[in-house]
Write a protein that holds these residues in place. Sequence first.
Motif, PDB file in Angstrom:
ATOM      1  N   VAL A 199       0.851  -1.310  -0.184  1.00 50.70           N
ATOM      2  CA  VAL A 199      -0.132   0.039  -0.008  1.00 50.70           C
ATOM      3  C   VAL A 199       0.762   1.189   0.024  1.00 50.70           C
ATOM      4  O   VAL A 199       1.987   1.261   0.350  1.00 50.70           O
ATOM      5  CB  VAL A 199      -1.031   0.096   1.251  1.00 50.70           C
ATOM      6  N   GLN A 200       0.294   2.134  -0.325  1.00 53.24           N
ATOM      7  CA  GLN A 200       0.777   3.699  -0.375  1.00 53.24           C
ATOM      8  C   GLN A 200       0.777   4.118   1.100  1.00 53.24           C
ATOM      9  O   GLN A 200      -0.329   3.859   1.655  1.00 53.24           O
ATOM     10  CB  GLN A 200       0.539   4.757  -1.434  1.00 53.24           C
ATOM     11  N   GLU A 257      -2.541   5.055   2.825  1.00 58.86           N
ATOM     12  CA  GLU A 257      -3.823   4.170   2.315  1.00 58.86           C
ATOM     13  C   GLU A 257      -4.207   3.177   3.623  1.00 58.86           C
ATOM     14  O   GLU A 257      -3.272   3.112   4.548  1.00 58.86           O
ATOM     15  CB  GLU A 257      -3.493   3.171   1.118  1.00 58.86           C
ATOM     16  N   ASP A 258      -5.491   2.784   3.416  1.00 62.16           N
ATOM     17  CA  ASP A 258      -5.857   1.786   4.496  1.00 62.16           C
ATOM     18  C   ASP A 258      -5.714   0.483   4.163  1.00 62.16           C
ATOM     19  O   ASP A 258      -5.239   0.271   3.073  1.00 62.16           O
ATOM     20  CB  ASP A 258      -7.383   1.725   4.674  1.00 62.16           C
ATOM     21  N   THR A 273      -6.011   1.979   9.744  1.00 58.39           N
ATOM     22  CA  THR A 273      -6.346   3.239   8.814  1.00 58.39           C
ATOM     23  C   THR A 273      -5.008   4.198   8.683  1.00 58.39           C
ATOM     24  O   THR A 273      -4.248   4.210   9.684  1.00 58.39           O
ATOM     25  CB  THR A 273      -7.351   4.087   9.667  1.00 58.39           C
TER      26      THR A 273
END
Lengths: 113, 109
Positions: B13-14, B17-18, B77
């Motif tokens: 993920v970046q 991001e979640d 989150t």
Amino acid sequence: DTAVSQTPKYLVTQMGNDKSIKCEQNLGHDTMYWYKQDSKKFLKIMFSYNNKELIINETVPNRFSPKSPDKAHLNLHINSLELGDSAVYFCASSQDPAWETQYFGPGTRLLVL
Amino acid sequence: GQQVMQIPQYQHVQEGEDFTTYCNSSTTLSNIQWYKQRPGGHPVFLIQLVKSGEVKKQKRLTFQFGEAKKNSSLHITATQTTDVGTYFCAARYGNKLVFGAGTILRVKS
């Protein structure tokens, strides 16, 4: 103070050799475990001792022999090491067999050449 | 033998991001635990869920236990680089704690 300690941290050895890994916990727990974590991170229980008595003995080659001299120590001896034994071995402890939280040692990274 | 299925296997993920990882069991569980293992480290206990439908939060982490007590999730989150590692669920079957296969989380900054 380290709660669960293992020695050695790294172990590189030749096929066919015999080696031991030691584990000690200073948490006052009654139950100790050995887990094997393979290269894909899969974590599988091998043995469990409660107050020096063996209570879990998974399908593990009999080249692996655990020994618990007292409830604070659980050692693992491996005979005739094979390439497939290369993995990270984690010792863990819990308050008792039914207690849920397990505390892991730092792991012993075994490489068999 | 008994097992708890965990997905996905990997997630990149970046940062910001979640992230969510899921665990499922074919049988009703008495409880479920979650552990985090940092790269090169050892599994560290995060939380235990016991009650049907239970939801617990630890800062940006939200843990849920399904109503039927057969599934659980961990949601992060706004991921940070400190979240990298492998997240394991674990469930008790008989006298053994059985771990899911883990979800490896990588965070790109």
